[in-house]
Design an enzyme around this catalytic site. Structure first.
Site, PDB file in Angstrom:
ATOM      1  CD  GLU A  98      -3.097  -0.939   0.185  1.00  0.00           C
ATOM      2  OE1 GLU A  98      -3.301   0.270  -0.643  1.00  0.00           O
ATOM      3  OE2 GLU A  98      -3.984  -1.532   0.650  1.00  0.00           O
ATOM      4  CB  SER A 360     -29.670 -35.580  48.685  1.00  0.00           C
ATOM      5  OG  SER A 360     -31.016 -36.045  48.528  1.00  0.00           O
TER       6      SER A 360
END
Length: 708
Positions: A98, A360
C-alpha cells in the site's frame, strides 16, 4: 454535434482528473517548502474528526485470549488489536503493498502521486493509485466522498495533520481498526477471526496476504462467494508476489502461499462463556476490556463435554457447569447453558445463577454441623425408620427404610429420615445461618425456614452450591468465588468459618468413598449427587484437594425429565470434567490432628447412638431399675457467659451414672471422669458443651466464653 474526447474515453478523463489532483498535491508540497511556517499553521488548523474509534467490548480469558467480543453500537464488528499485537509480517506486507515510503513521507507521497498520474496518461487508464496509508486512514475516519480532486485535497490535508498529531504508529493503529473487510466487519482483528478463526498475532503468509488484499475491494473479493473467489485469489497472489519481490518471504514460502486454498466460509465470532460475558458486560457498561479468571482451554473442553452430553437426551435438555479453584476462589470455567442461543434449550437462560431445588446436596452441611456440635460422628448409629416431625412425615427417595444405620451410610446412600432427625436437633434457623455464612443464598416459600429445606425444599443456584462445597473443601472456611481478578489494592477480608476443619474433613472422607460412575477410582474425589422432586433437576458436585466442580442438568423451564437422576446424568460429566482438569488435580487432605477416628464401640457413649432432640434417655442402675435423679448439667447453665480467668473452665453435673465424658464443640475435653465436677480447657467464643454418662444419657448447654 460530436462529443469531446474526454466524454468518449472515461479512462482518459480519469487520467486528467488524477493529473489535476497530482498537481494540486504537488503544489501543496511546494507551498510547504516555500513557506514552512504558514504551511504548518494551515496543517495544524485542519478540522479533525474524532480520533477515538469505538471498538467492541472484549471479554478476555486469564491468558489474555478472547472469550467473547461484542459489536459496537452501530452493529459493526470492530475490535481493538490483541495485546499480543499483529503479525509483523502482515505489517511488512501491508506497507510494501500500500505505501512503500510510509516511513519517510509526511502523509502525502508526491512521487507516488506523479507516478500514478503519468501512468494514467501513458496507458489511457488508471494503473496504480497514489493514496498513502495515512490518506486511506483519513478517508476511513471521514467516511466522506473522495471521488473529486477537492475530496483528495481534503483527505491529503487530514493525512498530514494526522501524522503531525499522532505520528506514524497512531495512523497505523487507526488503519488496523478501520480497514473495511466487507459487510459489517472492520479492522484486521475482526477479519482474522472471521476468515481464519484465529487472532492476527501469528498469520501464515497466505493469510497475511489475503488480509492485505481485501480492504481494496472487500465486497468484490469475498472468498466465500464462488463468483468472487477468483478475484480474491488473484488479489492475494499479487500481494504474495510483491512480498517475495521485497524479500519479506522467500521463494519457497511464496510458492507454498500461492498454493494455499482460500477460506470458504465466514466463521462465527468467539462466544465462549457467553452468558458470563453477557453478565459482566451488563455490570461494566463502560469497560471495553473485561478480564476474567477463566482458563480458555478448560472452558472450551467444558463446552464440548456438555454439548455432547445433552445431545443424547433430546433437543430440550440443557446443562450448566462451574469449575473453580477452591484455594483461590477463581472460577476457571463457567457454562450457563449447553447451547448458547438455542430456543429449544432456552439457551439464553443462565442456569448457573437460576434458583433451583438443590435436591440432596445440602445434606453434607447438616451432618457437618452435627459433627461440630458433638451430636454425631461418622460411625454414630441412627435410626432410618418412619418418623413424624410435626405434621410432616418424610420418606426416603425409594420409599424403603434401612433400620439402624451409621451416619456414614446415611449420607452415602442419601437417606432422608436420618438427616431430618439431625436437622431437627440443630434447628432449621441455625442451618440456614450456616449456609449463608458459606455465601449461599437460599430462597424459601415463607419467611421461616422449615426442616424440608434440607431435602431440597428451597431454591439455590448452582453457583452458590459450588461456593458452599468450596468451603467444605477448604477446611470449613468460606470461599468467595470470583470470575474476575482481584485488584492489587483490594483489602482482603478474613473468611468466615462454616464448620471446623475436622468436620469438613469427615464429610470429605465419607463422600470420597461413594462409588464413582463408570468404574473410576474411589477416594480421589468427594462428591454428592442430587435429584429434585419430580426429576426436574439432576445435580452432581464434588471436590478434590484443589478444585471444586458443579454440574446441573435438566430443562430450564422446570419441566420434569422422567427418569433423570443426578447419579446417572450429572455425575459422569462431573468426573469427565475432573479428568479434563488433568494432572493439576490434587489429593484430598489428611485428617486434622483433632479428628476423632474410631469405630463405634470405641466412641464416647454420647456418640455411639444418636439421640434426637426431645428424646429422653433414662439413667438406669446396674440392676436395670430407673434412677430418679436424671443427668443434668449443674454448671455452667445453658446460655451462660463465663469469664476465662484461667485456660480452664469448671464444669459439674448433677445426677446421672459415672463415669462422665465431656465434649466442647464436639471435641473430647474430659473422658471417663469418675467425679461429677472437673475442669476442661476453653477458648473465647460461643461454645457447645455436652456431657454423657455411662448409660448414654446426654445433656447439652450453650455458653459464651470471654476474656476478663
Amino acid at each position: 454535434m460530436s462529443s469531446s474526447p474526454d466524454r468518449r474515453d472515461p479512462s482518459r478523463r480519469a487520467g486528467r482528473w488524477l493529473i489535476g489532483a497530482a498537481l494540486s498535491l504537488l503544489m501543496l508540497a511546494a507551498g510547504a517548502d516555500a513557506g514552512r511556517d504558514r504551511f504548518d499553521r494551515w496543517t495544524d488548523a485542519t478540522p479533525m474528526p474524532p480520533l477515538e474509534v469505538a471498538t467492541g467490548t472484549q471479554v478476555l480469558a486469564r491468558d489474555g485470549s478472547l472469550l467473547r467480543g461484542f459489536q459496537v453500537g452501530d452493529g459493526i464488528w470492530r475490535l481493538a488489536p490483541p495485546e499480543s499485537g499483529v503479525d509483523p509480517r502482515f505489517l511488512q506486507m501491508l506497507i510494501a503493498w500500500e505505501d512503500r515510503r510510509f516511513a519517510t513521507h509526511s502523509g502525502v507521497d508526491g512521487r507516488a502521486v506523479m507516478r500514478a498520474a503519468l501512468q494514467a496518461v501513458w496507458n489511457g487508464r488508471i494503473v496504480s493509485g497514489a493514496s498513502t496509508l495515512s490518506m486511506q486512514t483519513a478517508r476511513l475516519l471521514e467516511r466522506g466522498p473522495t471521488a473529486d480532486w477537492q475530496g483528495k485535497i481534503r483527505q491529503a490535508r487530514l493525512a498530514m495533520a494526522l501524522e503531525r498529531q499522532i505520528g506514524k504508529d497512531g495512523v497505523l493503529a487507526l488503519y488496523l481498526r478501520l480497514a473495511p473487510y466487507g459487510g459489517n466487519t472492520e479492522g484486521v482483528r475482526a477479519a482474522s477471526l472471521m476468515w481464519f478463526g484465529k487472532e492476527p498475532a501469528r498469520l501464515t503468509p497466505a493469510e497475511a496476504a489475503l488480509l492485505v488484499a481485501l480492504p481494496q475491494s472487500p465486497e468484490t473479493r469475498r472468498p466465500d462467494l464462488p463468483t468472487r473467489r477468483q478475484a480474491a485469489l488473484s488479489a492475494r497472489n499479487r500481494v504474495i508476489d510483491r512480498a517475495e519481490a521485497e524479500g519479506i518471504i522467500d521463494a519457497e514460502a511464496a510458492a507454498s502461499a500461492r498454493n494455499t486454498p482460500l477460506p470458504e466460509t465466514r466463521r462465527p465470532f468467539p462466544a465462549h462463556a457467553a452468558l458470563l460475558a453477557d453478565r459482566l458486560r451488563r455490570a461494566r457498561p463502560g469497560d471495553t476490556v473485561i478480564r476474567t479468571t477463566i482458563d480458555a482451554d478448560l472452558q472450551r473442553v467444558t463446552e464440548a463435554l456438555l454439548s455432547r452430553a445433552v445431545t443424547r437426551y433430546g433437543s430440550s435438555l440443557s446443562a450448566a457447569a462451574i469449575i473453580a479453584d477452591h484455594q483461590s476462589g477463581e472460577i476457571l470455567a463457567e457454562l450457563g447453558t449447553a447451547e448458547y442461543g438455542s430456543t429449544p434449550r432456552d439457551g439464553f437462560v443462565d442456569m448457573t445463577r437460576a434458583l433451583r431445588s438443590p435436591g440432596s446436596t445440602l445434606k453434607p452441611f447438616v451432618y457437618a454441623l452435627g459433627f461440630d456440635d458433638g451430636l454425631i460422628h461418622p460411625d454414630t448409629l441412627i435410626e432410618d425408620r418412619p418418623a413424624a416431625f410435626g405434621r410432616w412425615q418424610p420418606e426416603n427417595f425409594d420409599l424403603q427404610f434401612r433400620g439402624t444405620v451409621t451416619i456414614r451410610r446415611a449420607l452415602q446412600e442419601s437417606l432422608n429420615i436420618p438427616v431430618v432427625r439431625v436437622a431437627a436437633s440443630i434447628g432449621p434457623a441455625r442451618i440456614m445461618a450456616a449456609l449463608r455464612r458459606a455465601g449461599m443464598r437460599v430462597e424459601m416459600a415463607g419467611d421461616t425456614p422449615g426442616l424440608a429445606v434440607v431435602l431440597g425444599g428451597a431454591g439455590v443456584s448452582l453457583h452458590d452450591l459450588v461456593q458452599g462445597y468450596a468451603a467444605l473443601a477448604h477446611g470449613g472456611r468460606a470461599v468467595s468465588l470470583r470470575d474476575t481478578p482481584v485488584p492489587f489494592d483490594a483489602a482482603e477480608k478474613a473468611p468466615a468459618r462454616l464448620v471446623s476443619p475436622a468436620a469438613a474433613w469427615q464429610i470429605g472422607a465419607i463422600l470420597s468413598q461413594l462409588p464413582p460412575p463408570n468404574g473410576r477410582q474411589t477416594g480421589r474425589i468427594a462428591y454428592k449427587t442430587g435429584t429434585s422432586y419430580g426429576h426436574r433437576d439432576a445435580l452432581a458436585i464434588g471436590y478434590d484437594g484443589r478444585f471444586v466442580i458443579g454440574v446441573w442438568m435438566g430443562r430450564a423451564d422446570g419441566t420434569p425429565v422422567p427418569g433423570a437422576f443426578g447419579g446417572q446424568l450429572a455425575a459422569p460429566i462431573l468426573f469427565d470434567l475432573f479428568d479434563a482438569v488433568g494432572p493439576e488435580s490434587r489429593k484430598l487432605p489428611a485428617p486434622p490432628p483433632e479428628t476423632i477416628i474410631a469405630a463405634n464401640p470405641q466412641l464416647p457413649a454420647s456418640l455411639r447412638r444418636f439421640t434426637a432432640a426431645g428424646e429422653t434417655s433414662l439413667a438406669r442402675r446396674s440392676d436395670g431399675t430407673v434412677r430418679d435423679d436424671p443427668l443434668t448439667i449443674a454448671f455452667p447453665p445453658d446460655g451462660a457467659e463465663i469469664e476465662l480467668m484461667t485456660e480452664n473452665i469448671p464444669v459439674r453435673v448433677r445426677g446421672g451414672v459415672p463415669p462422665f465424658t465431656w465434649l466442647l464443640n464436639g471435641r473430647p475435653a474430659a473422658i471417663a471422669t469418675p467425679d461429677s465436677a472437673t475442669q476442661i480447657p476453653g477458648s473465647p467464643g460461643m461454645s457447645e458443651l455436652s456431657v454423657t454418662d455411662a448409660t448414654g444419657a446426654t445433656r447439652r448447654a450453650r455458653l459464651r466464653l470471654i476474656r476478663p
